[in-house]
Design a protein around this motif. Structure first.
Motif, PDB file in Angstrom:
ATOM      1  N   VAL A 104       0.921  -0.752   0.182  1.00 33.56           N
ATOM      2  CA  VAL A 104      -0.115   0.032   0.196  1.00 33.56           C
ATOM      3  C   VAL A 104       0.657   1.083   0.116  1.00 33.56           C
ATOM      4  CG1 VAL A 104      -1.728   1.477   1.297  1.00 33.56           C
ATOM      5  CG2 VAL A 104      -1.803  -0.781   1.347  1.00 33.56           C
ATOM      6  N   PHE A 144       3.668   7.073   2.372  1.00 31.65           N
ATOM      7  CA  PHE A 144       4.454   6.379   3.393  1.00 31.65           C
ATOM      8  C   PHE A 144       4.221   4.425   2.346  1.00 31.65           C
ATOM      9  CE2 PHE A 144       3.137   8.812   6.225  1.00 31.65           C
ATOM     10  CZ  PHE A 144       3.924   9.237   6.894  1.00 31.65           C
ATOM     11  N   ILE A 162       3.423   0.664   3.456  1.00 23.97           N
ATOM     12  CA  ILE A 162       3.478  -0.627   3.855  1.00 23.97           C
ATOM     13  C   ILE A 162       2.544  -1.686   3.770  1.00 23.97           C
ATOM     14  CG2 ILE A 162       1.316  -0.419   6.385  1.00 23.97           C
ATOM     15  CD1 ILE A 162       1.249   2.617   5.976  1.00 23.97           C
ATOM     16  N   GLU A 174      -7.998   4.515   7.483  1.00 20.37           N
ATOM     17  CA  GLU A 174      -8.236   4.567   8.556  1.00 20.37           C
ATOM     18  C   GLU A 174      -6.719   4.857   9.262  1.00 20.37           C
ATOM     19  OE1 GLU A 174     -10.539   0.928  10.390  1.00 20.37           O
ATOM     20  OE2 GLU A 174     -10.087   1.881  12.277  1.00 20.37           O
ATOM     21  N   MET A 175      -5.667   4.686   8.836  1.00 20.54           N
ATOM     22  CA  MET A 175      -4.179   4.390   9.130  1.00 20.54           C
ATOM     23  C   MET A 175      -4.111   6.333   8.915  1.00 20.54           C
ATOM     24  SD  MET A 175      -1.743   1.411   7.724  1.00 20.54           S
ATOM     25  CE  MET A 175      -2.308  -0.128   8.268  1.00 20.54           C
ATOM     26  N   ILE A 187       0.421  -4.770   4.025  1.00 15.14           N
ATOM     27  CA  ILE A 187      -0.726  -5.258   4.323  1.00 15.14           C
ATOM     28  C   ILE A 187      -0.764  -6.388   4.616  1.00 15.14           C
ATOM     29  CG2 ILE A 187      -2.598  -4.183   5.252  1.00 15.14           C
ATOM     30  CD1 ILE A 187      -2.734  -1.168   4.638  1.00 15.14           C
ATOM     31  N   ARG A 233      -6.390   8.036  11.551  1.00 16.96           N
ATOM     32  CA  ARG A 233      -6.059   7.962  13.137  1.00 16.96           C
ATOM     33  C   ARG A 233      -4.883   8.495  13.641  1.00 16.96           C
ATOM     34  NH1 ARG A 233      -8.865   3.261  15.326  1.00 16.96           N
ATOM     35  NH2 ARG A 233      -7.668   4.371  17.517  1.00 16.96           N
ATOM     36  N   LEU A 234      -3.641   8.463  11.794  1.00 17.05           N
ATOM     37  CA  LEU A 234      -2.397   9.098  12.637  1.00 17.05           C
ATOM     38  C   LEU A 234      -1.475   9.212  11.732  1.00 17.05           C
ATOM     39  CD1 LEU A 234      -0.403   7.816  15.158  1.00 17.05           C
ATOM     40  CD2 LEU A 234       0.415   6.053  13.679  1.00 17.05           C
ATOM     41  N   LEU A 235      -1.472   9.018  10.405  1.00 16.58           N
ATOM     42  CA  LEU A 235      -0.173   9.108   9.362  1.00 16.58           C
ATOM     43  C   LEU A 235      -0.689  10.807   8.747  1.00 16.58           C
ATOM     44  CD1 LEU A 235      -0.484   6.205   7.590  1.00 16.58           C
ATOM     45  CD2 LEU A 235       0.746   6.800   9.339  1.00 16.58           C
ATOM     46  N   LYS A 256      -8.407  -0.030   5.486  1.00 18.10           N
ATOM     47  CA  LYS A 256      -7.255  -0.323   6.161  1.00 18.10           C
ATOM     48  C   LYS A 256      -6.240   1.016   6.314  1.00 18.10           C
ATOM     49  CE  LYS A 256      -6.531  -4.810   7.862  1.00 18.10           C
ATOM     50  NZ  LYS A 256      -5.806  -6.176   7.666  1.00 18.10           N
TER      51      LYS A 256
END
Lengths: 82, 82
Positions: free
Chosen positions: A5, A43, A45, A61-62, A47, A65-67, A58
């Motif tokens: 991803v 990024f 990643i 959502e990352m 997964i 919530r964070l990135l 997913k």
């Protein structure tokens, strides 16, 4: 299934990007004139997921919530089978 | 001619990336398990140039002289006509 991803996070258009301006200025001092300069973060990643759409969900959502900071950032997600 | 140049700068393989490890750890704390996580920076730059190869040469020189640290970074350059 494993997926590669790629998440690209950039500033929303209209947001000030002082780092980009500083780099553009430094490039100009070295003799490189640029019409525009934008920065982004990427990024990559790995997964594990049931299918492509689940992997994309997913990754989104990352980001939420964070990135990324949804107030100032926009993001794009690209999913490839590993 | 005006060209849209995309420069991607990443750490050479084998280089430690503590930021990526910290993000991977934070994602794990949120319940997202990742097989790997790599970070990169992207610069989108508008360059005026005679032709594609000249634009690519300028972009590579920008990397060598300012944007990348050739000891630890690798970079790729993509040029498109605007």
């Amino acid at each position: 299934m494993k997926y590669d991803v790629t998440i690209t996070i950039s500033l929303k258009s209209g947001m000030l990007d002082p780092e980009a301006r500083a780099i553009q200025h430094a490039l100009s001092n070295l003799g490189f004139e640029t019409g525009y300069l934008r920065t982004a973060r990427v990024f990559e990643i790995g997964i594990e997921s049931e299918d492509v759409s689940e992997a994309a969900r997913k990754a989104e959502e990352m980001c939420e919530r964070l990135l990324a900071n949804p107030v100032i950032h926009s993001y794009s997600v690209e999913v490839k089978e590993e």
